[in-house]
Write an enzyme that holds these catalytic residues in place. Structure first.
Site, PDB file in Angstrom:
ATOM      1  CD  GLU A   1      -2.537   0.998   2.532  1.00  0.00           C
ATOM      2  OE1 GLU A   1      -3.290   0.266   2.769  1.00  0.00           O
ATOM      3  OE2 GLU A   1      -2.554   1.873   3.687  1.00  0.00           O
TER       4      GLU A   1
ATOM      5  CD  GLU B   1      -4.199   6.678   5.719  1.00  0.00           C
ATOM      6  OE1 GLU B   1      -2.575   7.033   5.492  1.00  0.00           O
ATOM      7  OE2 GLU B   1      -4.633   6.944   6.034  1.00  0.00           O
TER       8      GLU B   1
END
Ligand SMILES: *[C@@H]1O[C@H](CO)[C@@H](O)[C@H](O)[C@H]1NC(C)=O
Ligand SMILES: *[C@@H]1O[C@H](CO)[C@@H](O)[C@H](O)[C@H]1NC(C)=O
Length: 326
Positions: A135, A140
């Site tokens: 990932e 974020e």
């Protein structure tokens, strides 16, 4: 060396130079003309256990949670419903295609403005079982956060030696849930700092040797070739984060990634740290109470994406081989 040979040599060097500049070739481009053909809506339960209800394409379009707007792609949330049943309606989209290595460039005009309980993300990941395909988190953060954290998550055995991590082990603390993060030192990468300048451009260069993430604020400087058909990140200067060195076989830890944009609420990150945040914990007893009871707070919880472009490495390998055999 004969004259003919010199010419031949010169010819190979020239084509090498040309090839080095065209190391990446455009593969896919998604924008206000075709985004929803290349991206699909994920409407299952949130894998991160959020207080969210991801909508289908039809629900999202019917309720204006998603669509084309302002020359871009709008991905928003419900900001009208009090106590929405089962979670606040929102949008999570992923690319239909999967990608292994390449250059990914996202021009984004607006991110969800930071709010208590909120957890927006622009990221990429590979299946079938997390975190086997790896990932890459580009944008974020949670609650009232001000900077993005660039983070990788992998299965065991992937450690980078880059110095800006607390831990270079991308499987940290052993299940991949913390991963290896490089907190950005630039408030223009996230939330209000990003939105105030009209956003900017993030790029991920993923090769067998390194995963590099670049950020260029709208206010510049911006590489001339970043919006073109053959960008050359080698000429862009130092990346914002470079995951390299150490012991990690990138090819076996990262593959078949979908590109994802989402906005979730509470859950495994925003919810877990809600009570530690002095601003947020003063507003409500729990994360879910806050998100459920204050729909109007989430009016600016939207992504506005100008484009997402994917480039693949082209021709340079072949030309390089020619140089050595000439
Ligand atoms: C949403 O629905 C409207 C009306 O049916 C349609 O014109 C539009 O193309 C749809 N938008 C998307 C992104 O599918
Ligand atoms: C965010 O970036 C600013 C610089 O723009 C820096 O001063 C601050 O420490 C960073 N915050 C975090 C949490 O890393």
């Amino acid at each position: 060396m004969t004259f003919a040979k010199t010419l031949l040599r010169l010819g190979s060097l020239l084509s090498l130079a040309t090839a080095a500049q065209a190391a990446y070739a455009i593969q896919d481009s998604f924008d206000q003309t075709n985004f929803f053909e290349g991206f699909e809506f994920f409407s299952g339960p949130d894998p991160t256990n959020g207080f969210v209800k991801y909508t289908t394409a039809m629900q999202a379009n019917g309720s204006s949670y998603a669509g084309y707007a302002n020359n871009g792609v709008y991905l928003g949330v419900d900001y009208e419903t009090k106590n929405p049943l089962g979670g606040r309606p929102s949008v999570r989209v992923n690319s239909k295609k999967t990608y292994t290595k390449g250059l990914f460039i996202a021009d984004i005009a607006h991110q969800p403005a930071p709010k208590c309980g909120q957890w927006p993300a622009f990221w990429m990941f590979g299946g079938p079982v997390w975190p086997l395909g790896g990932e890459i988190d580009i944008i974020e953060g949670v609650n009232m956060g001000t900077n993005t954290t660039y983070t990788l998550h992998t299965s065991a055995g992937c450690t980078f030696s880059q110095d800006s991590f607390s831990s270079g082990d991308c499987n940290a603390p052993g299940t991949g849930t913390i991963g290896c993060g490089a907190p950005s030192q630039d408030t223009r990468t996230f939330g209000d700092g990003f939105n105030e300048i009209g956003g900017g451009v993030f790029a991920v260069e993923w090769t067998s040797q390194a995963i590099k993430i670049y950020f260029f604020p709208r206010t510049g400087p911006m590489p001339d070739d970043i919006a073109g058909d053959a960008p050359n990140p080698a000429a862009w200067g130092a990346p914002a984060a470079s995951f390299s060195g150490g012991v990690c076989d990138i090819d076996s830890h990262f593959k078949d990634h979908q590109i994802v944009f989402d906005t979730t609420f509470c859950g495994d990150w925003a919810g877990k740290v809600f009570s530690d945040d002095p601003v947020c914990s003063a507003k409500a007893a729990t994360c879910q109470d806050y998100v459920a009871n204050n729909p109007e707070e989430f009016r600016d919880s939207y992504w506005l994406i100008n484009s997402v472009k994917v480039y693949s490495e082209s021709g340079s390998g072949a030309v390089r081989r020619r140089r050595f055999t000439a």
